[in-house]
Design an enzyme around this catalytic site. Structure first.
Site, PDB file in Angstrom:
ATOM      1  N   HIS A  72       0.839  -1.199   0.000  1.00 54.74           N
ATOM      2  CA  HIS A  72       0.000   0.000   0.000  1.00 54.74           C
ATOM      3  C   HIS A  72       0.868   1.241   0.000  1.00 54.74           C
ATOM      4  O   HIS A  72       1.735   1.376   0.870  1.00 54.74           O
ATOM      5  CB  HIS A  72      -0.945   0.006   1.213  1.00 54.74           C
ATOM      6  CG  HIS A  72      -2.194  -0.792   1.019  1.00 54.74           C
ATOM      7  ND1 HIS A  72      -3.413  -0.404   1.512  1.00 54.74           N
ATOM      8  CD2 HIS A  72      -2.413  -1.964   0.371  1.00 54.74           C
ATOM      9  CE1 HIS A  72      -4.339  -1.296   1.162  1.00 54.74           C
ATOM     10  NE2 HIS A  72      -3.739  -2.262   0.479  1.00 54.74           N
ATOM     11  N   TYR A 201      -9.612   6.201   6.485  1.00 56.11           N
ATOM     12  CA  TYR A 201      -9.808   6.611   7.883  1.00 56.11           C
ATOM     13  C   TYR A 201     -10.829   7.752   7.862  1.00 56.11           C
ATOM     14  O   TYR A 201     -10.601   8.770   7.205  1.00 56.11           O
ATOM     15  CB  TYR A 201      -8.501   7.135   8.484  1.00 56.11           C
ATOM     16  CG  TYR A 201      -7.451   6.081   8.754  1.00 56.11           C
ATOM     17  CD1 TYR A 201      -6.614   5.623   7.737  1.00 56.11           C
ATOM     18  CD2 TYR A 201      -7.276   5.555  10.031  1.00 56.11           C
ATOM     19  CE1 TYR A 201      -5.638   4.657   7.999  1.00 56.11           C
ATOM     20  CE2 TYR A 201      -6.299   4.603  10.297  1.00 56.11           C
ATOM     21  CZ  TYR A 201      -5.489   4.161   9.272  1.00 56.11           C
ATOM     22  OH  TYR A 201      -4.529   3.207   9.522  1.00 56.11           O
ATOM     23  N   PRO A 293      -4.990   1.547  18.251  1.00 53.32           N
ATOM     24  CA  PRO A 293      -4.647   0.953  16.957  1.00 53.32           C
ATOM     25  C   PRO A 293      -4.748   1.907  15.761  1.00 53.32           C
ATOM     26  O   PRO A 293      -4.390   1.538  14.663  1.00 53.32           O
ATOM     27  CB  PRO A 293      -5.637  -0.207  16.820  1.00 53.32           C
ATOM     28  CG  PRO A 293      -6.722   0.080  17.771  1.00 53.32           C
ATOM     29  CD  PRO A 293      -6.162   0.912  18.853  1.00 53.32           C
ATOM     30  N   LYS A 297       0.362   0.675  14.932  1.00 53.32           N
ATOM     31  CA  LYS A 297       1.720   0.579  15.468  1.00 53.32           C
ATOM     32  C   LYS A 297       1.928  -0.588  16.429  1.00 53.32           C
ATOM     33  O   LYS A 297       3.069  -0.975  16.684  1.00 53.32           O
ATOM     34  CB  LYS A 297       2.063   1.883  16.213  1.00 53.32           C
ATOM     35  CG  LYS A 297       2.204   3.074  15.291  1.00 53.32           C
ATOM     36  CD  LYS A 297       3.391   2.917  14.351  1.00 53.32           C
ATOM     37  CE  LYS A 297       3.277   3.850  13.149  1.00 53.32           C
ATOM     38  NZ  LYS A 297       3.719   3.210  11.916  1.00 53.32           N
ATOM     39  N   TYR A 385       3.568   7.019   9.657  1.00 47.16           N
ATOM     40  CA  TYR A 385       2.686   5.894   9.320  1.00 47.16           C
ATOM     41  C   TYR A 385       3.490   4.725   8.732  1.00 47.16           C
ATOM     42  O   TYR A 385       3.272   3.576   9.098  1.00 47.16           O
ATOM     43  CB  TYR A 385       1.610   6.332   8.320  1.00 47.16           C
ATOM     44  CG  TYR A 385       0.480   5.332   8.186  1.00 47.16           C
ATOM     45  CD1 TYR A 385       0.531   4.304   7.251  1.00 47.16           C
ATOM     46  CD2 TYR A 385      -0.635   5.399   9.019  1.00 47.16           C
ATOM     47  CE1 TYR A 385      -0.489   3.374   7.141  1.00 47.16           C
ATOM     48  CE2 TYR A 385      -1.668   4.468   8.917  1.00 47.16           C
ATOM     49  CZ  TYR A 385      -1.580   3.463   7.973  1.00 47.16           C
ATOM     50  OH  TYR A 385      -2.592   2.540   7.885  1.00 47.16           O
TER      51      TYR A 385
HETATM   52  P1  FAS Z   1       0.056 -10.565  22.288  1.00 44.07           P
HETATM   53  O1  FAS Z   1      -0.938 -10.123  23.327  1.00 44.07           O
HETATM   54  O2  FAS Z   1      -0.356 -10.678  20.863  1.00 44.07           O
HETATM   55  O3  FAS Z   1       0.610 -12.025  22.691  1.00 44.07           O
HETATM   56  C1  FAS Z   1       0.900 -12.343  24.037  1.00 44.07           C
HETATM   57  C2  FAS Z   1       0.779 -13.851  24.187  1.00 44.07           C
HETATM   58  O4  FAS Z   1       1.152 -14.185  25.535  1.00 44.07           O
HETATM   59  C3  FAS Z   1      -0.648 -14.323  23.983  1.00 44.07           C
HETATM   60  O5  FAS Z   1      -0.678 -15.428  23.087  1.00 44.07           O
HETATM   61  C4  FAS Z   1      -1.103 -14.736  25.386  1.00 44.07           C
HETATM   62  O6  FAS Z   1      -1.995 -15.843  25.372  1.00 44.07           O
HETATM   63  C5  FAS Z   1       0.212 -15.113  26.039  1.00 44.07           C
HETATM   64  N1  FAS Z   1       0.199 -15.004  27.500  1.00 44.07           N
HETATM   65  C6  FAS Z   1      -0.415 -14.059  28.251  1.00 44.07           C
HETATM   66  N2  FAS Z   1      -0.204 -14.290  29.566  1.00 44.07           N
HETATM   67  C7  FAS Z   1       0.565 -15.410  29.632  1.00 44.07           C
HETATM   68  C8  FAS Z   1       1.116 -16.159  30.710  1.00 44.07           C
HETATM   69  N3  FAS Z   1       0.904 -15.801  31.974  1.00 44.07           N
HETATM   70  N4  FAS Z   1       1.848 -17.261  30.414  1.00 44.07           N
HETATM   71  C9  FAS Z   1       2.078 -17.622  29.118  1.00 44.07           C
HETATM   72  N5  FAS Z   1       1.572 -16.960  28.048  1.00 44.07           N
HETATM   73  C10 FAS Z   1       0.827 -15.862  28.316  1.00 44.07           C
HETATM   74  N6  FAS Z   1      -2.427  -3.584  16.619  1.00 44.07           N
HETATM   75  C11 FAS Z   1      -2.453  -3.020  15.390  1.00 44.07           C
HETATM   76  O7  FAS Z   1      -1.402  -2.597  14.900  1.00 44.07           O
HETATM   77  N7  FAS Z   1      -3.660  -2.903  14.703  1.00 44.07           N
HETATM   78  C12 FAS Z   1      -4.840  -3.386  15.215  1.00 44.07           C
HETATM   79  O8  FAS Z   1      -5.889  -3.281  14.588  1.00 44.07           O
HETATM   80  C13 FAS Z   1      -4.845  -3.999  16.479  1.00 44.07           C
HETATM   81  N8  FAS Z   1      -6.005  -4.506  17.013  1.00 44.07           N
HETATM   82  C14 FAS Z   1      -5.966  -5.074  18.289  1.00 44.07           C
HETATM   83  C15 FAS Z   1      -7.134  -5.596  18.889  1.00 44.07           C
HETATM   84  C16 FAS Z   1      -7.088  -6.138  20.183  1.00 44.07           C
HETATM   85  C17 FAS Z   1      -8.344  -6.702  20.809  1.00 44.07           C
HETATM   86  C18 FAS Z   1      -5.878  -6.177  20.897  1.00 44.07           C
HETATM   87  C19 FAS Z   1      -5.824  -6.743  22.294  1.00 44.07           C
HETATM   88  C20 FAS Z   1      -4.715  -5.675  20.304  1.00 44.07           C
HETATM   89  C21 FAS Z   1      -4.754  -5.128  19.001  1.00 44.07           C
HETATM   90  N9  FAS Z   1      -3.597  -4.637  18.374  1.00 44.07           N
HETATM   91  C22 FAS Z   1      -3.604  -4.061  17.153  1.00 44.07           C
HETATM   92  C23 FAS Z   1      -2.346  -4.705  19.010  1.00 44.07           C
HETATM   93  C24 FAS Z   1      -1.834  -6.103  18.803  1.00 44.07           C
HETATM   94  O9  FAS Z   1      -1.723  -6.373  17.450  1.00 44.07           O
HETATM   95  C25 FAS Z   1      -0.558  -6.208  19.578  1.00 44.07           C
HETATM   96  O10 FAS Z   1       0.266  -5.072  19.374  1.00 44.07           O
HETATM   97  C26 FAS Z   1       0.202  -7.455  19.266  1.00 44.07           C
HETATM   98  O11 FAS Z   1      -0.648  -8.546  19.455  1.00 44.07           O
HETATM   99  C27 FAS Z   1       1.410  -7.473  20.196  1.00 44.07           C
HETATM  100  O12 FAS Z   1       1.949  -8.735  20.140  1.00 44.07           O
HETATM  101  P2  FAS Z   1       2.557  -9.392  21.454  1.00 44.07           P
HETATM  102  O13 FAS Z   1       3.403  -8.397  22.148  1.00 44.07           O
HETATM  103  O14 FAS Z   1       3.112 -10.689  21.005  1.00 44.07           O
HETATM  104  O15 FAS Z   1       1.322  -9.610  22.452  1.00 44.07           O
HETATM  105  C1  PHB Z   2      -6.519  -3.491  10.438  1.00 46.58           C
HETATM  106  O1  PHB Z   2      -6.600  -3.798   9.218  1.00 46.58           O
HETATM  107  O2  PHB Z   2      -6.847  -4.282  11.351  1.00 46.58           O
HETATM  108  C2  PHB Z   2      -6.019  -2.125  10.818  1.00 46.58           C
HETATM  109  C3  PHB Z   2      -5.466  -1.330   9.831  1.00 46.58           C
HETATM  110  C4  PHB Z   2      -5.007  -0.058  10.170  1.00 46.58           C
HETATM  111  C5  PHB Z   2      -5.134   0.382  11.479  1.00 46.58           C
HETATM  112  C6  PHB Z   2      -5.694  -0.444  12.464  1.00 46.58           C
HETATM  113  C7  PHB Z   2      -6.143  -1.695  12.126  1.00 46.58           C
HETATM  114  O3  PHB Z   2      -4.716   1.632  11.809  1.00 46.58           O
END
Ligand code: FAS
Ligand code: PHB
Length: 393
Positions: A72, A201, A293, A297, A385
């Site tokens: 993109h 957006y 989000p 990032k 971005y």
């Molecule tokens: P994660 O939370 O992905 O992974 C942590 C792992 O540790 C999980 O598998 C969990 O089960 C495990 N864990 C937790 N406690 C534990 C324990 N006590 N023992 C062992 N394992 C344990 N980012 C974007 O850029 N765009 C988005 O649209 C976006 N949407 C999101 C929506 C939601 C609902 C959430 C919560 C986050 C979102 N994020 C988004 C951010 C997301 O993408 C995170 O930045 C990303 O998952 C970070 O990855 P990790 O640091 O690996 O953490």
């Molecule tokens: C997504 O595709 O999940 C997405 C893309 C851009 C954003 C947040 C989420 O800023």
């Protein structure tokens, strides 16, 4: 059991770190409290910075992201019923982002780890961390009714915002910074073609909306909703109707609706825990920081953290030097806070804040008008971005 690095968490941070360490000849074991299917079932991020693509390449897991990911070169901002394209490619000297779901990144990393026969212990719970204020930390976990202990040199806390790693650090050793936003994102994933080939957006009188995608056949949409909203109160039909009210006529015309494959509400917060290192324990990803989000990032900060950590551990084991490990927290936090600023700014610009009153609304409108009519302002948005350059030790 003994290994060099125990990684807590098999999300993108933990899995990528495991792969980078393996490629550097550093033994590691990952402990994950959920099942692999549960981890893959979480629908989250969708936009990868080039820094993340480069780290996936270094880990040897970027083939599918290149083959199936969508390059993109721009995004569109919709406000006052008009769309304005931000030319990411032109404003950043040729940079771009890749649209490729976090679920697929996780799937690719899981497959690579399994193919190399590396150890990931799923449904390991509870996990506990011990003696990480010494050079001989241990990690204990329960599995199949038995307690197991792993001796190691280092622990990487990649267990997300609700994990055990940050929670194991004495409260007086941590400085927490947090801002909770008065709304969440109601997200829908559906097998319908996207309304546009680039992300839109939208800042509208009814609130923020985001039109994103996972492929040319699968779309991801988000709506700003009040913090007290419950996903069970949103039928697919009510979601699509509200989305239509937040799109311009052309996008409305092109919108294809269909049954949701996933529907959830994510709260929005900015959060940073300082420092990110405690003796032999290193925090990475959501375990140390959370961004709203809007700026896409979250995942990209997590990959940058583990890029720094894997390099620092490689320098430690190859050169016997602690210097890079000693700089890990400082280097990560410099990048984290810039991403926190950008994510807060973009969220403040694109969402509705009734509590800011009429003056606040006029300031937001003036900022949007300035942004799309100033090359300097658009360049600032574009360079943040696509992702700021990764510093080196
Ligand atoms: P994660 O939370 O992905 O992974 C942590 C792992 O540790 C999980 O598998 C969990 O089960 C495990 N864990 C937790 N406690 C534990 C324990 N006590 N023992 C062992 N394992 C344990 N980012 C974007 O850029 N765009 C988005 O649209 C976006 N949407 C999101 C929506 C939601 C609902 C959430 C919560 C986050 C979102 N994020 C988004 C951010 C997301 O993408 C995170 O930045 C990303 O998952 C970070 O990855 P990790 O640091 O690996 O953490
Ligand atoms: C997504 O595709 O999940 C997405 C893309 C851009 C954003 C947040 C989420 O800023």
């Amino acid at each position: 059991m003994k290994t060099q690095v125990v990684i807590i968490g098999a999300g993108p941070a933990g899995l990528l770190l495991g792969q980078l360490l393996y490629r550097a000849g550093i033994d590691n074991i990952i402990l994950e409290r959920q099942s692999g299917d549960y981890v893959l079932g979480r629908i989250r991020a969708g936009v990868l910075e080039q820094v993340t693509m480069d780290l996936l390449h270094q880990a040897g897991v970027d083939t599918r992201a290149h083959d199936e990911g969508l390059p993109h070169e721009g995004i569109e901002l919709l406000f006052k019923d008009a769309r304005h394209r931000i030319d990411l490619h032109g404003l950043t000297g040729g940079k771009q982002v890749t649209v490729y779901g976090q679920t697929e990144v996780t799937r690719d990393l899981m497959a690579a780890r399994a193919a190399e026969g590396l150890t990931t212990i799923y449904t390991a719970a509870p996990v506990s961390l011990h003696d990480f204020d010494t050079a001989k930390p241990t990690v204990r976990y329960q599995k199949d009714g038995a307690t197991h202990e792993i001796a190691c040199d280092f622990i990487a806390g990649c267990d997300g915002y609700h994990g055990i790693s940050r929670a194991s650090v004495p409260g007086d050793a941590l400085h927490l910074y947090e801002k909770v936003y008065p709304f969440g994102w109601l997200g829908v994933l559906a097998d319908v073609p996207p309304v546009s080939h680039e992300l839109i957006y939208a800042n509208t009188s009814r609130g923020f909306a985001l039109c994103s995608m996972r492929s040319e056949h699968r779309s991801r949409y988000y709506l700003q909703v009040a913090s007290d909203q419950k996903v069970e109160n949103w039928s697919d039909e009510s979601f699509w109707n509200e989305l239509r009210l937040r799109l311009d006529p052309e996008a409305c015309e092109r919108l294809v609706t269909g049954p949701s494959l996933e529907k959830s509400i994510a709260p929005l917060r900015s959060f940073v825990a300082e420092p990110m290192r405690f003796g032999s324990l290193f925090l990475a990803g959501d375990a140390a920081h959370i961004v709203p989000p809007t700026g896409a990032k979250g995942l990209n900060l997590a990959t940058a953290d583990v890029g720094f950590l894997s390099r620092a551990l490689e320098i430690h084991y190859r050169e016997g030097s602690q210097s890079a490990l000693d700089r890990y927290s400082e280097l990560c936090l410099r990048r984290v806070w810039k991403a926190e600023r950008f994510s807060w700014w973009f969220t403040s610009l694109m969402h509705r804040f009734p509590e800011n009153g009429e003056f606040g609304q006029k300031i937001q409108e003036a900022e949007l008008d300035y942004l799309v009519n100033s090359r300097a302002a658009s360049t600032s948005l574009a360079e943040n971005y696509v992702g700021l350059p990764l510093e080196s030790f």
